[in-house]
Design a protein around this motif. Structure first.
Motif, PDB file in Angstrom:
ATOM      1  N   ALA A 271       0.843  -1.202   0.000  1.00  0.00           N
ATOM      2  CA  ALA A 271       0.000   0.000   0.000  1.00  0.00           C
ATOM      3  C   ALA A 271       0.877   1.250   0.000  1.00  0.00           C
ATOM      4  CB  ALA A 271      -0.932  -0.012   1.209  1.00  0.00           C
ATOM      5  N   GLY A 272       1.968   1.232   0.779  1.00  0.00           N
ATOM      6  CA  GLY A 272       2.875   2.373   0.793  1.00  0.00           C
ATOM      7  C   GLY A 272       3.539   2.575  -0.555  1.00  0.00           C
ATOM      8  N   ALA A 273       3.910   1.469  -1.210  1.00  0.00           N
ATOM      9  CA  ALA A 273       4.544   1.577  -2.525  1.00  0.00           C
ATOM     10  C   ALA A 273       3.560   2.133  -3.552  1.00  0.00           C
ATOM     11  CB  ALA A 273       5.040   0.202  -2.968  1.00  0.00           C
ATOM     12  N   LEU A 274       2.321   1.679  -3.498  1.00  0.00           N
ATOM     13  CA  LEU A 274       1.318   2.185  -4.436  1.00  0.00           C
ATOM     14  C   LEU A 274       1.027   3.657  -4.171  1.00  0.00           C
ATOM     15  CD1 LEU A 274      -0.717   1.785  -6.695  1.00  0.00           C
ATOM     16  CD2 LEU A 274      -2.341   0.879  -5.001  1.00  0.00           C
ATOM     17  N   ARG A 275       0.979   4.042  -2.902  1.00  0.00           N
ATOM     18  CA  ARG A 275       0.751   5.452  -2.566  1.00  0.00           C
ATOM     19  C   ARG A 275       1.854   6.327  -3.167  1.00  0.00           C
ATOM     20  NH1 ARG A 275       1.075   6.838   3.657  1.00  0.00           N
ATOM     21  NH2 ARG A 275       3.253   6.341   3.183  1.00  0.00           N
ATOM     22  N   ALA A 276       3.102   5.892  -3.040  1.00  0.00           N
ATOM     23  CA  ALA A 276       4.224   6.664  -3.590  1.00  0.00           C
ATOM     24  C   ALA A 276       4.137   6.737  -5.111  1.00  0.00           C
ATOM     25  CB  ALA A 276       5.544   6.016  -3.162  1.00  0.00           C
ATOM     26  N   GLN A 277       3.764   5.645  -5.764  1.00  0.00           N
ATOM     27  CA  GLN A 277       3.642   5.631  -7.223  1.00  0.00           C
ATOM     28  C   GLN A 277       2.539   6.578  -7.685  1.00  0.00           C
ATOM     29  OE1 GLN A 277       3.013   1.584  -8.393  1.00  0.00           O
ATOM     30  NE2 GLN A 277       4.969   0.876  -7.545  1.00  0.00           N
ATOM     31  N   LEU A 278       1.420   6.573  -6.971  1.00  0.00           N
ATOM     32  CA  LEU A 278       0.297   7.433  -7.360  1.00  0.00           C
ATOM     33  C   LEU A 278       0.649   8.913  -7.190  1.00  0.00           C
ATOM     34  CD1 LEU A 278      -2.741   5.467  -5.872  1.00  0.00           C
ATOM     35  CD2 LEU A 278      -2.131   5.733  -8.273  1.00  0.00           C
ATOM     36  N   ILE A 279       1.354   9.244  -6.107  1.00  0.00           N
ATOM     37  CA  ILE A 279       1.733  10.638  -5.882  1.00  0.00           C
ATOM     38  C   ILE A 279       2.735  11.101  -6.939  1.00  0.00           C
ATOM     39  CG2 ILE A 279       2.990  12.171  -4.307  1.00  0.00           C
ATOM     40  CD1 ILE A 279       1.681  10.687  -1.991  1.00  0.00           C
ATOM     41  N   GLU A 280       3.644  10.191  -7.336  1.00  0.00           N
ATOM     42  CA  GLU A 280       4.612  10.548  -8.374  1.00  0.00           C
ATOM     43  C   GLU A 280       3.918  10.786  -9.712  1.00  0.00           C
ATOM     44  OE1 GLU A 280       8.681   8.760 -10.489  1.00  0.00           O
ATOM     45  OE2 GLU A 280       7.657   7.655  -8.897  1.00  0.00           O
ATOM     46  N   ALA A 281       2.915   9.953 -10.013  1.00  0.00           N
ATOM     47  CA  ALA A 281       2.205  10.090 -11.285  1.00  0.00           C
ATOM     48  C   ALA A 281       1.185  11.217 -11.250  1.00  0.00           C
ATOM     49  CB  ALA A 281       1.524   8.765 -11.640  1.00  0.00           C
ATOM     50  N   HIS A 282       0.637  11.496 -10.056  1.00  0.00           N
ATOM     51  CA  HIS A 282      -0.397  12.526  -9.917  1.00  0.00           C
ATOM     52  C   HIS A 282      -0.029  13.423  -8.728  1.00  0.00           C
ATOM     53  CE1 HIS A 282      -2.879  10.175 -12.712  1.00  0.00           C
ATOM     54  NE2 HIS A 282      -2.535   9.104 -11.996  1.00  0.00           N
ATOM     55  N   PRO A 283       0.845  14.405  -8.940  1.00  0.00           N
ATOM     56  CA  PRO A 283       1.319  15.256  -7.831  1.00  0.00           C
ATOM     57  C   PRO A 283       0.190  15.921  -7.055  1.00  0.00           C
ATOM     58  CG  PRO A 283       2.631  15.612  -9.815  1.00  0.00           C
ATOM     59  CD  PRO A 283       1.469  14.757 -10.221  1.00  0.00           C
ATOM     60  N   GLU A 284      -0.967  16.111  -7.673  1.00  0.00           N
ATOM     61  CA  GLU A 284      -2.073  16.766  -6.983  1.00  0.00           C
ATOM     62  C   GLU A 284      -2.560  15.950  -5.787  1.00  0.00           C
ATOM     63  OE1 GLU A 284      -3.826  14.540 -10.559  1.00  0.00           O
ATOM     64  OE2 GLU A 284      -2.038  15.711 -10.057  1.00  0.00           O
ATOM     65  N   LEU A 285      -2.207  14.631  -5.774  1.00  0.00           N
ATOM     66  CA  LEU A 285      -2.606  13.802  -4.641  1.00  0.00           C
ATOM     67  C   LEU A 285      -1.828  14.156  -3.380  1.00  0.00           C
ATOM     68  CD1 LEU A 285      -2.949  10.257  -6.286  1.00  0.00           C
ATOM     69  CD2 LEU A 285      -4.789  11.714  -5.431  1.00  0.00           C
ATOM     70  N   ARG A 286      -0.712  14.879  -3.518  1.00  0.00           N
ATOM     71  CA  ARG A 286       0.079  15.276  -2.351  1.00  0.00           C
ATOM     72  C   ARG A 286      -0.767  16.096  -1.390  1.00  0.00           C
ATOM     73  NH1 ARG A 286       4.464  13.450  -0.056  1.00  0.00           N
ATOM     74  NH2 ARG A 286       5.555  13.409  -2.077  1.00  0.00           N
ATOM     75  N   GLN A 287      -1.577  17.009  -1.944  1.00  0.00           N
ATOM     76  CA  GLN A 287      -2.439  17.828  -1.105  1.00  0.00           C
ATOM     77  C   GLN A 287      -3.478  16.972  -0.416  1.00  0.00           C
ATOM     78  OE1 GLN A 287      -4.395  20.983  -3.221  1.00  0.00           O
ATOM     79  NE2 GLN A 287      -5.437  21.791  -1.403  1.00  0.00           N
ATOM     80  N   LEU A 288      -4.017  15.999  -1.156  1.00  0.00           N
ATOM     81  CA  LEU A 288      -5.008  15.099  -0.549  1.00  0.00           C
ATOM     82  C   LEU A 288      -4.360  14.225   0.521  1.00  0.00           C
ATOM     83  CD1 LEU A 288      -7.891  14.028  -0.571  1.00  0.00           C
ATOM     84  CD2 LEU A 288      -7.238  12.458  -2.400  1.00  0.00           C
ATOM     85  N   GLU A 289      -3.110  13.850   0.309  1.00  0.00           N
ATOM     86  CA  GLU A 289      -2.396  13.041   1.303  1.00  0.00           C
ATOM     87  C   GLU A 289      -2.230  13.818   2.590  1.00  0.00           C
ATOM     88  OE1 GLU A 289       1.698  10.422   1.664  1.00  0.00           O
ATOM     89  OE2 GLU A 289       1.744  12.374   0.654  1.00  0.00           O
ATOM     90  N   ASP A 290      -1.929  15.119   2.488  1.00  0.00           N
ATOM     91  CA  ASP A 290      -1.755  15.941   3.680  1.00  0.00           C
ATOM     92  C   ASP A 290      -3.051  16.034   4.470  1.00  0.00           C
ATOM     93  OD1 ASP A 290       0.862  16.374   2.970  1.00  0.00           O
ATOM     94  OD2 ASP A 290       0.438  18.286   1.954  1.00  0.00           O
ATOM     95  N   GLN A 291      -4.192  15.905   3.777  1.00  0.00           N
ATOM     96  CA  GLN A 291      -5.484  15.998   4.458  1.00  0.00           C
ATOM     97  C   GLN A 291      -5.839  14.687   5.143  1.00  0.00           C
ATOM     98  OE1 GLN A 291      -8.411  17.223   1.571  1.00  0.00           O
ATOM     99  NE2 GLN A 291      -7.229  19.048   0.965  1.00  0.00           N
ATOM    100  N   VAL A 292      -5.572  13.577   4.446  1.00  0.00           N
ATOM    101  CA  VAL A 292      -6.024  12.292   5.002  1.00  0.00           C
ATOM    102  C   VAL A 292      -4.924  11.573   5.770  1.00  0.00           C
ATOM    103  CG1 VAL A 292      -7.684  12.015   3.139  1.00  0.00           C
ATOM    104  CG2 VAL A 292      -5.415  11.007   2.892  1.00  0.00           C
ATOM    105  N   CYS A 293      -3.658  11.978   5.603  1.00  0.00           N
ATOM    106  CA  CYS A 293      -2.535  11.329   6.283  1.00  0.00           C
ATOM    107  C   CYS A 293      -1.723  12.394   7.021  1.00  0.00           C
ATOM    108  CB  CYS A 293      -1.642  10.590   5.297  1.00  0.00           C
ATOM    109  SG  CYS A 293      -2.514   9.394   4.265  1.00  0.00           S
ATOM    110  N   PRO A 294      -2.302  13.038   8.022  1.00  0.00           N
ATOM    111  CA  PRO A 294      -1.574  14.102   8.724  1.00  0.00           C
ATOM    112  C   PRO A 294      -0.344  13.532   9.433  1.00  0.00           C
ATOM    113  CG  PRO A 294      -3.546  13.488   9.944  1.00  0.00           C
ATOM    114  CD  PRO A 294      -3.626  12.799   8.626  1.00  0.00           C
ATOM    115  N   ALA A 295       0.683  14.360   9.526  1.00  0.00           N
ATOM    116  CA  ALA A 295       1.938  13.939  10.171  1.00  0.00           C
ATOM    117  C   ALA A 295       1.706  13.749  11.674  1.00  0.00           C
ATOM    118  CB  ALA A 295       3.002  14.988   9.919  1.00  0.00           C
TER     119      ALA A 295
END
Length: 295
Positions: A271-295
């Motif tokens: 799941a972590g590998a797929l998340r990284a691949q998706l963010i690399e292919a779709h940088p706009e997901l970075r903002q969504l990651e910050d919302q759903v995966c807070p540090a």
């Protein structure tokens, strides 16, 4: 033909075999099931058992040539099967293999055990064994009347390479209560080629998930997300996660992040590998990651 099957099944021997098959299906060793074990012991008990069924059916077919066996059966042009009895996880099958030759590039392994006795015919075969990360080993041997096999199919496979005379075998198989996925490995390298659900119920659920995805049923995304996060078969959970991502990217990506955060989850790494691949292919997901995966 129904009368023939019932007549054969009413024979006194069948009552003991049925009882033993039920016990075997529950996990009892074959050695503790004397009537069933006798079919796979030295001697002709297995052949006589099947010959009695053939006698009943032949008499009926002589009278009704268009009759069909009242037992589940199939033929694919090479292999014919007749399901003699089934109780829970245990199957008793009469199988034939037509003459011919076959080559194999891979071998499949399932979470089950199998006993087999050759009743007629002859063939050349190999017993394939898994050896960790090394290529599987292959042991050649002959199949002749009287040959008996006991296979742990989780790390052993039987591959028939050449049939001289139609091979007829009686086969007993028991699947694990919670079977692991069936795996297929390349013979030359030992590389995992593919795997599939080992449980028929899981396969049905995976097909249902795929169908909902192809139908575009976005309202099913929350249920898929819940299934992906629940304990259970990893292949089913992964299928639910993939379909959820396709139907609703926000819900799917949030679920993907949640699974990736669970260090003890077997799906955390993929799941972590797929998340990284998706963010690399779709940088706009970075903002969504910050919302759903807070540090």
């Amino acid at each position: 033909m129904i009368a023939a099957a019932r007549g054969w099944h009413a024979a006194p021997q069948m009552a003991a075999i049925d009882a033993d098959l039920a016990r075997f299906a529950g996990g009892v060793p074959l050695e503790a099931c004397p009537a069933l074990a006798a079919l796979f012991a030295p001697g002709d008990a297995g052949g006589a058992f099947c010959a009695e069924l053939c006698r009943w059916m032949s008499e009926m077919l002589a009278r009704e040539p268009w009759g069909q066996p009242a037992l589940r059966h199939g033929f694919d042009g090479t292999t014919a099967t007749l399901l003699l009895a089934r109780v829970g996880r245990a199957h008793l099958i009469l199988q034939t293999r037509e003459p011919g030759s076959w080559d194999y590039d891979s071998a499949a392994f399932s979470d089950s055990i199998r006993y087999e006795t050759v009743l007629a015919g002859s063939a050349e075969a190999k017993r394939v064994r898994l050896c960790g990360k090394a290529p599987p080993t292959r042991e050649p041997f002959a199949l002749d009347p009287g040959t008996r096999l006991a296979l742990d199919l989780s790390d052993e496979a039987l591959q028939i390479e050449r049939v001289e005379r139609r091979l007829v075998s009686l086969r007993l198989q028991r699947f694990a209560a919670q079977p692991r996925p069936t795996r297929e490995y390349a013979l030359d390298s030992g590389t995992l080629c593919q795997q599939a659900a080992g449980d028929m119920r899981t396969s049905r659920q995976e097909m249902a998930l795929a169908l909902l995805g192809r139908m575009g049923r976005a309202e099913a995304a929350p249920e898929m997300a819940a299934l992906a996060c629940e304990p259970g078969d990893p292949s089913l959970r992964w299928q639910a996660l993939r379909e959820c991502l396709a139907l609703d990217s926000k819900t799917g990506f949030a679920t993907l992040c949640a699974v990736a955060r669970e260090a003890d989850d077997t799906l955390a790494a993929p799941a972590g590998a797929l998340r990284a691949q998706l963010i690399e292919a779709h940088p706009e997901l970075r903002q969504l990651e910050d919302q759903v995966c807070p540090a």
